[in-house]
Write an enzyme that holds these catalytic residues in place. Structure first.
Site, PDB file in Angstrom:
ATOM      1  N   HIS A  15       0.830  -1.207   0.000  1.00 15.73           N
ATOM      2  CA  HIS A  15       0.000   0.000   0.000  1.00 15.73           C
ATOM      3  C   HIS A  15       0.858   1.249   0.000  1.00 15.73           C
ATOM      4  O   HIS A  15       1.975   1.249   0.527  1.00 15.73           O
ATOM      5  CB  HIS A  15      -0.938   0.007   1.207  1.00 15.73           C
ATOM      6  N   GLU A 202      -8.742 -12.355   4.793  1.00 17.23           N
ATOM      7  CA  GLU A 202      -7.726 -12.199   5.827  1.00 17.23           C
ATOM      8  C   GLU A 202      -8.421 -12.152   7.187  1.00 17.23           C
ATOM      9  O   GLU A 202      -8.262 -13.026   8.019  1.00 17.23           O
ATOM     10  CB  GLU A 202      -6.863 -10.949   5.642  1.00 17.23           C
ATOM     11  N   ASP A 280       2.479  -5.713   2.379  1.00 16.33           N
ATOM     12  CA  ASP A 280       1.265  -5.007   2.786  1.00 16.33           C
ATOM     13  C   ASP A 280       1.586  -3.584   3.275  1.00 16.33           C
ATOM     14  O   ASP A 280       1.495  -2.646   2.497  1.00 16.33           O
ATOM     15  CB  ASP A 280       0.513  -5.821   3.860  1.00 16.33           C
TER      16      ASP A 280
HETATM   17 ZN   LIG Z   1      -3.539  -4.848   1.958  1.00 12.60          ZN
END
Ligand SMILES: [Zn+2]
Length: 338
Positions: A15, A202, A280
């Site tokens: 991200h 997730e 991430d």
């Molecule tokens: Zn993510």
């Protein structure tokens, strides 16, 4: 022991603000006179429970960091450093995820916000020797019509090369929003040739993965780790070639699994899933791309041949051109042969 930093790989789950170096975040916050929560700068990986309170804490910290990225110069610096850091870890292809809405107020709208990211992605690619392409991501927290606007914007820049938009994502708390309400936006993106790369599986389990698969026809799932809880679901993902962007450090930080060894990386790999390891939000989880491969080696006992397979898998799951894929895959063979 082969050096994992030299193993060519693709990084498909990173991200925008989450990629920031702590030192850069500190400088940006000082320059804008913003106060940062201690938890963002203490160098300790975030640990929260996998419930709504935990997510809230994560989101609050992420937002505090995002509020420090408030100029074109900040945005360009962020892309440049993400490219440099990825290249240093052997990534030959980065597909960085951004929701331009967050940065639009500082640069005059979502179009210039996205164009700045794409322009810098193009030049950073040339500077650092890693192809940087972009995934435009909508948020589950916003109205689905907002997602359609973003999809139309993303479609205008569709391509597979550096500085082009390769995919369309959906991020934020999986428990929020009605997944099917975003289907229209994903159809707009897919008609333009963009990959469908929503988050799913997730925080929530197989039921959510089925919902995302049914509504958004993903090419890749952001995470998807919890599909391990339903073998028939996992088998259908494997069979239909839906890749899983597995981010082990993120799973542990967000409390999905208690310890590194609990992340079902080995089980997913053995089931034939196409896994692309990702970081991430290294800013919050204190762990970059290379660390995910190191964990696969040291915690999950992956051999060098298996690590090479993970790297190949990430390259194949990317939207890179045939030429780029071949070059990177040849590099993996060379790494293993060395
Ligand atoms: Zn993510």
């Amino acid at each position: 022991m082969r050096d994992l930093a030299l193993l060519p790989k693709a990084h498909l789950h990173l991200h925008f603000t989450g990629s920031l170096r702590v030192s850069s975040l500190r400088e940006m916050s000082a320059a804008h006179g913003m106060r940062l929560p201690h938890a963002l700068t203490d160098g300790v990986a975030l640990r929260v429970p996998a419930d709504e309170r935990g997510w809230f804490r994560f989101q609050r910290l992420y937002d505090a960091a995002r509020h420090c990225v408030r100029s074109e110069a900040d945005m360009r610096r962020l892309v440049d450093e993400a490219a440099a850091d990825d290249a240093a870890e052997g990534s030959g292809r980065l597909e960085i995820q951004v929701d331009p809405t967050s940065y639009a107020p500082f640069v005059g709208g979502i179009t210039p916000a996205l164009e700045i990211v794409l322009d810098e992605a193009r030049s950073a690619s040339a500077r650092h020797g890693v192809e940087v392409a972009v995934v435009v991501a909508a948020s589950r927290m916003r109205h689905p019509l907002d997602a359609r606007t973003l999809a139309r914007l993303a479609a205008r820049y569709a391509g597979d090369g550096p500085g082009e938009v390769v995919g369309f994502g959906l991020s934020n708390d999986e428990r929020r929003g009605d997944t099917s309400a975003f289907a229209h936006a994903f159809r707009i993106a897919q008609r333009a040739g963009l990959a469908s790369v929503p988050h799913g599986g997730e925080l929530l389990g197989p039921g959510h993965v089925r919902e995302v698969v049914g509504a958004l026809a993903p090419d890749r799932l952001g995470h998807g780790v919890r599909s391990i809880e339903d073998q028939s679901l996992l088998a259908s993902l494997v069979e239909s070639g839906v890749a899983l962007e597995v981010c082990p450090a993120s799973n542990v930080s967000l409390g999905v699994y208690s310890h590194d060894e609990d992340v079902p990386l080995r089980e997913l790999f053995d089931a034939g899933a196409q896994v692309a390891l990702g970081a991430d939000d290294p800013l919050l989880f204190g762990s970059r791309l290379l660390d995910q491969y190191e964990t696969a080696r040291t915690v999950h006992g992956f051999s060098d041949a298996e690590l090479a397979d993970l790297a190949r898998s990430s390259i194949r799951a990317s939207r890179a051109s045939e030429g780029t894929r071949k070059r990177l895959l040849d590099g993996v063979d060379d790494w293993l042969a060395a």
